[in-house]
Every structure is written in C-alpha cells, then in structure tokens.
Motif scaffolding. Structure first.
Motif, PDB file in Angstrom:
ATOM      1  N   UNK A 424       0.845  -1.194   0.000  1.00  0.00           N
ATOM      2  CA  UNK A 424       0.000   0.000   0.000  1.00  0.00           C
ATOM      3  C   UNK A 424       0.879   1.242   0.000  1.00  0.00           C
ATOM      4  N   UNK A 425       0.973   1.903  -1.124  1.00  0.00           N
ATOM      5  CA  UNK A 425       1.769   3.131  -1.197  1.00  0.00           C
ATOM      6  C   UNK A 425       1.064   4.223  -0.385  1.00  0.00           C
ATOM      7  N   UNK A 426       1.793   4.832   0.533  1.00  0.00           N
ATOM      8  CA  UNK A 426       1.300   5.869   1.460  1.00  0.00           C
ATOM      9  C   UNK A 426       0.071   5.400   2.232  1.00  0.00           C
ATOM     10  N   UNK A 427       0.132   4.168   2.721  1.00  0.00           N
ATOM     11  CA  UNK A 427      -0.964   3.620   3.508  1.00  0.00           C
ATOM     12  C   UNK A 427      -0.972   4.148   4.926  1.00  0.00           C
ATOM     13  N   UNK A 428      -1.974   3.748   5.725  1.00  0.00           N
ATOM     14  CA  UNK A 428      -2.051   4.189   7.121  1.00  0.00           C
ATOM     15  C   UNK A 428      -0.838   3.721   7.910  1.00  0.00           C
ATOM     16  N   UNK A 429      -0.292   4.620   8.719  1.00  0.00           N
ATOM     17  CA  UNK A 429       0.914   4.291   9.463  1.00  0.00           C
ATOM     18  C   UNK A 429       2.176   4.775   8.789  1.00  0.00           C
ATOM     19  N   UNK A 430       2.046   5.501   7.674  1.00  0.00           N
ATOM     20  CA  UNK A 430       3.198   6.125   7.010  1.00  0.00           C
ATOM     21  C   UNK A 430       3.036   7.636   7.069  1.00  0.00           C
ATOM     22  N   UNK A 431       4.084   8.409   6.779  1.00  0.00           N
ATOM     23  CA  UNK A 431       4.002   9.878   6.909  1.00  0.00           C
ATOM     24  C   UNK A 431       2.972  10.524   5.979  1.00  0.00           C
ATOM     25  N   UNK A 432       2.842  10.047   4.786  1.00  0.00           N
ATOM     26  CA  UNK A 432       1.838  10.437   3.786  1.00  0.00           C
ATOM     27  C   UNK A 432       1.365  11.883   3.884  1.00  0.00           C
ATOM     28  N   UNK A 433       0.156  12.100   4.398  1.00  0.00           N
ATOM     29  CA  UNK A 433      -0.499  13.408   4.332  1.00  0.00           C
ATOM     30  C   UNK A 433       0.130  14.466   5.227  1.00  0.00           C
ATOM     31  N   UNK A 434       1.068  14.074   6.084  1.00  0.00           N
ATOM     32  CA  UNK A 434       1.782  15.058   6.901  1.00  0.00           C
ATOM     33  C   UNK A 434       3.036  15.558   6.185  1.00  0.00           C
ATOM     34  N   UNK A 435       3.207  15.144   4.950  1.00  0.00           N
ATOM     35  CA  UNK A 435       4.411  15.472   4.192  1.00  0.00           C
ATOM     36  C   UNK A 435       4.059  15.922   2.776  1.00  0.00           C
ATOM     37  N   UNK A 436       5.086  16.336   2.055  1.00  0.00           N
ATOM     38  CA  UNK A 436       5.004  16.479   0.607  1.00  0.00           C
ATOM     39  C   UNK A 436       4.791  15.073   0.045  1.00  0.00           C
ATOM     40  N   UNK A 437       3.626  14.837  -0.531  1.00  0.00           N
ATOM     41  CA  UNK A 437       3.259  13.480  -0.939  1.00  0.00           C
ATOM     42  C   UNK A 437       4.227  12.887  -1.957  1.00  0.00           C
ATOM     43  N   UNK A 438       4.823  13.708  -2.817  1.00  0.00           N
ATOM     44  CA  UNK A 438       5.704  13.158  -3.840  1.00  0.00           C
ATOM     45  C   UNK A 438       6.954  12.559  -3.207  1.00  0.00           C
ATOM     46  N   UNK A 439       7.483  13.217  -2.186  1.00  0.00           N
ATOM     47  CA  UNK A 439       8.653  12.684  -1.485  1.00  0.00           C
ATOM     48  C   UNK A 439       8.311  11.345  -0.837  1.00  0.00           C
ATOM     49  N   UNK A 440       7.142  11.270  -0.192  1.00  0.00           N
ATOM     50  CA  UNK A 440       6.726  10.014   0.434  1.00  0.00           C
ATOM     51  C   UNK A 440       6.457   8.929  -0.602  1.00  0.00           C
ATOM     52  N   UNK A 441       5.859   9.297  -1.719  1.00  0.00           N
ATOM     53  CA  UNK A 441       5.564   8.328  -2.783  1.00  0.00           C
ATOM     54  C   UNK A 441       6.851   7.737  -3.344  1.00  0.00           C
ATOM     55  N   UNK A 442       7.807   8.598  -3.673  1.00  0.00           N
ATOM     56  CA  UNK A 442       9.051   8.092  -4.254  1.00  0.00           C
ATOM     57  C   UNK A 442       9.770   7.150  -3.283  1.00  0.00           C
ATOM     58  N   UNK A 443       9.779   7.507  -2.005  1.00  0.00           N
ATOM     59  CA  UNK A 443      10.439   6.652  -1.019  1.00  0.00           C
ATOM     60  C   UNK A 443       9.750   5.283  -0.930  1.00  0.00           C
TER      61      UNK A 443
END
Length: 550
Positions: A424-443
């Motif tokens: 699950x990309x940017x699923x619950x329990x990851x930084x996701x919406x508290x961050x720049x989503x593109x940075x979280x997605x790429x990671x």
C-alpha cells in the motif's frame, strides 16, 4: 501449488504513485505490469479535483518527481503554488515521456482483489467482470480520493445542480448570475469560495467548523530563479529528503515560550508575509505544547478580525475548538477578504445543523436558503477509505474491511498482516499526508522495488507483515502522535469526518526523514518484521526475520 499469471504486478491508480510504480517496476525490476484507473486518463487526485481555485499546498519546485533529471530539467513551473491544470499537464507530460499509458486500462474501476493462498496469486476483478491474475498488487489510490458526501435528507429532491469538489466536471461550471450554496470550509472550500464569489450572483457558505488558513502569497517564478533551481536541483532534492515534511522550510527559531512577546510576534509577522503552510513551523513547541500553540493560533485569529469587517462573520470564521496545525493547515488566496463582498453570506451550522436539503436549497433552523447550484466541499474518507473501497480479500477469506474494523493497521504503512504480496503506497501508518506526498511516494515505491528485487534474487515467493510487527508499529505510530497535539482534534487524520469510522490517528507523525531511516534499517536487517514463504512446500508463512521494530 502455483500456476501462471497474466502479469507480475497489478497497480491500482494512475496518479503520481501509480505512474512511478509502473515505470520503476517495468524498467528497473523487469516486471510485467497492468494498471487500472477509474478515470479516463492519468492524474489521480488532480484528475478529479478540478474545482475553481484548486492548487497544491506544497511548492511546485518540490511537488514533482526527482527520479529523472531530464524530466526536471525540461519541465518549467510557472508559479510558486501550482494550479490543478498545471499539475495535471505535468503528470501528462511525465506519462508521455515514460510511455505509461500503454500499461493502463482507463475508465476501469476495480471491483475486487482476492488472494488465492494455494496458488499464491491475486485476482483483480474489474467492474466489467474481467479478471487479471498477478503475483503482486500495489495500491496507488492516494489518500484523498474517496469523496465524502454527507447523507443529507432530501438531497435527491433538490431541483438545482449538485457538484462535489472531489469529482468536478471536466468542462467546468458556469456560475454567472447563479445563486450558489457551498457546504464545507475545509481546504477545497477555502480554495473555491473566493473564485466562485467572483462570478456568482450570490454565495451562501454553510460552515460547521472554522479552519485556520494562511495566505499563499503566490507569485510567478522568474526565468533567473527557475534557472538557479534547475542548477541546484540535486542538492535541493537531497535537502528536502532530510526534512520532516519533505518541503523547503525555514527552521524554527526555538521555543516560543522562551521568547518575548515582541520576538514571537516579529517571527510570525515574517512568516505570514512569506506565506505558505510552514507558518506553523515558526517554533519548536507549536505542535507539542498547548500554551505555545495558542500563541500562534491567537495571531491568526487577530488577522481574521483585522480582515473581516463584519463582526458576526469574523467571529464565526475564528477557530476556537482545536489547536492550530492539528487539522491540515489550509493555504488561501483572499479567503477571509471574500467575506467582505456583499454577495457572500456565512451560515453557522455547528449550532444549528443542516436539517435537510429542500427542493430549493439547504434548510437550517427551519429556513430554506434558495440556490441554483449546490457545491459539496465536504472532503474525503481519507487514507483508509480509498483502500476499503477496493474489495480486498486476503488469506482465509479475510477482508481488509474486517481487518480494519478498529481502524487502519499496517506495518510501516506498506503491508498488512494476512495480505501477502500486497503493498500500500502511502498507507495508514506512514508519513503520507503530513508530508510532501511526492517525497513520500518516491520513497515507498523505491523501497517496494528493492524488496521485490530481493525476493527475486532469493527465490522468495510471498511476503507479508508479521502480526507482532504490525501491532508494534501501530503502537509506535500512536505513541508518537500522543507526544503531539494531533489527537486532541476531531480531524480527518483521525477519521472523525466519517460517521462510524474508528477514531484512530492514521499518519506517522515522526517525520519522513526519520521514517526513511526506519525503512532503511528494516531492509538492511533482512526485512525485519516480515514473514515469507518459498511457495513450494508450504502455504504457511515462515519467519524471515524477527518480528520486532528497532
């Protein structure tokens, strides 16, 4: 037992996450990929959210892919805060460059995704009844893609036009000479209300909860500035990855409680003038200490009272029931000033909720407010909502809806116990919406790609989160949140905007920089916290490493 599959990987969603996952898994991992997208083209969130005034709240120069230098050198952003049309053009540009569309079926909604434990494969069934089998499934559906429409009584009886900001008509909406009712004053409402007011005859805003919003201070990006950014992009990208939110931010100047009122005010003045959501990061203790938070919150309240001339409207627009920053901070252009227009009215529906939607408009406290167009700026079933709508069923016929009856639980926001080979990309329990989503997605995408390479190299057929590791991770996410003011607020971070949804703080609040290091350590330890099976002798997972979190 194993049998052949149609493709190696199914990717659900063609936004930023789906595009990068498809590209990387095809070109780096050498896997066959089939993507499904319910929209008619790429874009994800930016395909659907076409409402007037829609913009990103991360600066354009970092709300973009970093994995391909040719792409970032060729594309030029026009403004500090990119509009929805420009972001959608950018996504299309990247899709063209990478040949992404050839791997996707568009206008195709996923109806169910089911795991066959004996065969070790997933079957994705689309709304037209077609089936696609794969070893892996990657959900790239985004955190804000499941629109929330309140179940107002009488909604079907309304005689006018109804639009939701999260599913806006591609041809746009003409508000000229129309009476418009807008329900909701979250981010999308705050962005669209000023634009609608410029065109409509009358705008009536129905507000349940006032939100804090800060000025965007948008501007065009000059030729010299853009050239400089492109020259330093590698360094800039690396610096962004090392920040908690994945954005360019001026560091906090210290604890506000250690500063004089004059020093604190001066710093807030500077950041207000600069614009953008990092206004909230002026001090180190804003999100951890209620007294510190109140200093920044009261500053914004003063600005509201200065801007809005009508005392009644100003009082209604002034947030008083949650600490600033515990709901996603909004970024606006002339939002508060819009309420000085003679064609804009504000109705409080906290004290007197909307009773029903009449044939002519919303009814509050027995009064019907006539309108020609009803705009629902009522937000999303965030983070878990898009995943729960996919009809996912894992081992032993256990559905994701059953697994998440008490709230979204996962390991690292990437994998769920009982759902092998599902990521699950940017699923619950990851930084996701508290961050720049593109940075979280790429990671996330890069981490998944590396994991699949390891599985291929070591002959591992299936992998899933260990229940103990998942439980410990959920506890860790909650413990970090409890160190902040986030849990004090009934926000969509907590699922509070959805009736009946469990109240659980869903994002990891420890920062994308710290989270990246945790994920690196998990991989370096041999994917600690995961269970694997070789798929040949047993269908029961065996421990690949200890299920603990460092």
């Amino acid at each position: 037992m194993s049998r052949s599959v149609d493709v190696d990987v199914v990717v659900v969603g063609a936004g930023f996450a789906g595009i990068y996952a498809t590209h990387l898994l095809r070109n780096s991992n050498g896997l066959s990929v089939r993507g499904f997208e319910r929209g008619s083209d790429v874009g994800g969130t930016w395909f659907w959210n076409r409402y007037p005034g829609a913009r990103c709240d991360a600066e354009s120069i970092v709300y973009s892919y970093s994995f391909d230098d040719d792409i970032q050198q060729e594309w030029t952003w026009s403004e500090r805060w990119a509009t929805q049309p420009e972001i959608l053009r950018y996504i299309g540009f990247v899709a063209d460059r990478l040949g992404i569309r050839e791997s996707y079926s568009f206008d195709t909604e996923v109806a169910s995704i089911s795991w066959d434990d004996e065969a070790g494969i997933w079957t994705t069934t689309t709304a037209d009844g077609a089936h696609t089998t794969s070893r892996f499934v990657i959900t790239a559906v985004g955190c804000l893609s499941a629109s929330q429409v309140p179940g107002f009584k009488g909604l079907d009886d309304f005689a006018g036009e109804i639009y939701h900001t999260g599913s806006w008509p591609h041809e746009g909406v003409d508000f000229s000479g129309k009476r418009v009712a807008v329900i909701g004053t979250g981010s999308s409402g705050i962005q669209c209300i000023p634009m609608i007011a410029q065109q409509a005859e009358q705008v009536t805003v129905f507000q349940r909860t006032p939100n804090y919003t800060v000025p965007a201070r948008n501007r065009s990006l000059g030729v010299d500035e853009t050239a400089l950014i492109k020259r330093i992009y590698p360094t800039l990208r690396e610096k962004v990855r090392e920040t908690p939110a994945g954005v360019i931010v001026k560091p906090p100047i210290g604890s506000v409680l250690d500063l004089s009122p004059e020093e604190a005010r001066a710093e807030l003045d500077r950041r207000w003038a600069q614009g953008g959501p990092t206004f909230v990061n002026a001090f180190t203790d804003t999100m951890t200490d209620r007294a510190a938070n109140e200093i920044t919150a009261e500053y914004v309240r003063e600005r509201i009272r200065e801007t809005v001339k009508d005392p009644r409207k100003a009082e209604l627009l002034t947030p008083d029931n949650h600490p600033i920053g515990t709901k996603r901070i909004c970024v606006d252009t002339d939002y508060y000033a819009t309420y000085n227009r003679p064609n804009v009215d504000l109705i409080d529906v906290r004290s007197n909720p909307i009773e029903r939607i009449g044939s002519r408009g919303p009814v509050v406290n027995g009064e019907e407010y006539p309108c020609d167009i009803l705009v629902m700026a009522t937000g999303f079933d965030a983070i878990t909502g898009p995943l729960l709508r996919l009809g996912i069923t894992g081992r032993d016929g256990w559905s994701l809806n059953e697994a998440w009856e008490e709230g979204g639980k996962s390991y690292l926001g990437l994998a769920v116990a009982g759902f092998p080979n599902l990521f699950t990309v940017t699923g619950p329990g990851s930084p996701s919406v508290l961050t720049n989503m593109i940075v979280s997605i790429e990671q996330h995408v890069e981490w998944i790609s590396e994991l699949l390479s390891t599985m291929e190299r070591e002959g591992i057929q299936r992998i899933e989160a260990a229940p103990e590791a998942q439980s410990e991770w959920v506890d860790r996410v909650n413990a970090i949140a409890d160190q902040t003011l986030y849990p004090e607020t009934a926000s969509w971070y907590m699922g509070a905007n959805i009736p009946g949804k469990p109240r659980v703080f869903m994002p990891f609040a420890g920062g994308i920089d710290n989270y990246r290091e945790i994920c690196r350590q998990v991989a370096a330890s041999g994917y600690e916290g995961f269970l694997t099976a070789d798929g040949t002798a047993s269908t029961s997972p065996k421990a690949f490493a200890t299920a603990t979190i460092a």
